[in-house]
Scaffold this motif. Structure first.
Motif, PDB file in Angstrom:
ATOM      1  N   HIS A  37       0.857  -1.181   0.000  1.00  0.00           N
ATOM      2  CA  HIS A  37       0.000   0.000   0.000  1.00  0.00           C
ATOM      3  C   HIS A  37       0.895   1.233   0.000  1.00  0.00           C
ATOM      4  N   GLU A  38       0.618   2.167  -0.879  1.00  0.00           N
ATOM      5  CA  GLU A  38       1.397   3.396  -0.952  1.00  0.00           C
ATOM      6  C   GLU A  38       0.459   4.596  -0.816  1.00  0.00           C
ATOM      7  N   LEU A  39       0.882   5.592  -0.048  1.00  0.00           N
ATOM      8  CA  LEU A  39       0.137   6.838   0.091  1.00  0.00           C
ATOM      9  C   LEU A  39       0.995   7.971  -0.435  1.00  0.00           C
ATOM     10  N   PHE A  40       0.389   8.874  -1.184  1.00  0.00           N
ATOM     11  CA  PHE A  40       1.091  10.002  -1.766  1.00  0.00           C
ATOM     12  C   PHE A  40       0.441  11.301  -1.304  1.00  0.00           C
ATOM     13  N   VAL A  41       1.250  12.251  -0.866  1.00  0.00           N
ATOM     14  CA  VAL A  41       0.770  13.588  -0.506  1.00  0.00           C
ATOM     15  C   VAL A  41       1.614  14.609  -1.247  1.00  0.00           C
ATOM     16  N   SER A  42       1.098  15.827  -1.379  1.00  0.00           N
ATOM     17  CA  SER A  42       1.854  16.873  -2.055  1.00  0.00           C
ATOM     18  C   SER A  42       3.007  17.341  -1.170  1.00  0.00           C
ATOM     19  N   ARG A  43       4.005  17.941  -1.771  1.00  0.00           N
ATOM     20  CA  ARG A  43       5.164  18.435  -1.010  1.00  0.00           C
ATOM     21  C   ARG A  43       4.741  19.452   0.047  1.00  0.00           C
ATOM     22  N   GLU A  44       3.747  20.258  -0.277  1.00  0.00           N
ATOM     23  CA  GLU A  44       3.290  21.273   0.668  1.00  0.00           C
ATOM     24  C   GLU A  44       2.693  20.646   1.930  1.00  0.00           C
ATOM     25  N   ASP A  45       2.072  19.491   1.778  1.00  0.00           N
ATOM     26  CA  ASP A  45       1.416  18.821   2.900  1.00  0.00           C
ATOM     27  C   ASP A  45       2.281  17.742   3.553  1.00  0.00           C
ATOM     28  N   GLU A  46       3.486  17.537   3.035  1.00  0.00           N
ATOM     29  CA  GLU A  46       4.326  16.443   3.525  1.00  0.00           C
ATOM     30  C   GLU A  46       4.618  16.565   5.024  1.00  0.00           C
ATOM     31  N   HIS A  47       4.966  17.757   5.490  1.00  0.00           N
ATOM     32  CA  HIS A  47       5.288  17.947   6.904  1.00  0.00           C
ATOM     33  C   HIS A  47       4.078  17.647   7.784  1.00  0.00           C
ATOM     34  N   ARG A  48       2.906  18.154   7.388  1.00  0.00           N
ATOM     35  CA  ARG A  48       1.681  17.900   8.152  1.00  0.00           C
ATOM     36  C   ARG A  48       1.332  16.417   8.162  1.00  0.00           C
TER      37      ARG A  48
END
Length: 57
Positions: A37-48
């Protein structure tokens, strides 16, 4: 993890490798079904996202 990201309002995409085609092939030849299973988030939201995932509630 997916539900935690959604509850925090973090946009994400998910991908599951090892779906039905892989299950059929593995059933023919025997062995365990490897599912990833892989989850992807945007760079802007990576820290959150990392903060939300690592929090232990």
């Amino acid at each position: 993890m997916k539900s935690r990201l959604a509850a925090a309002g973090i946009r994400h995409r998910s991908k599951i490798n090892g779906g039905m085609r892989a299950a059929t092939n593995r059933a023919i030849y025997g062995g365990n079904l490897p599912v990833q299973h892989e989850l992807f988030v945007s760079r802007e939201d990576e820290h959150r996202a990392l903060k939300e995932i690592s929090s232990s509630d």
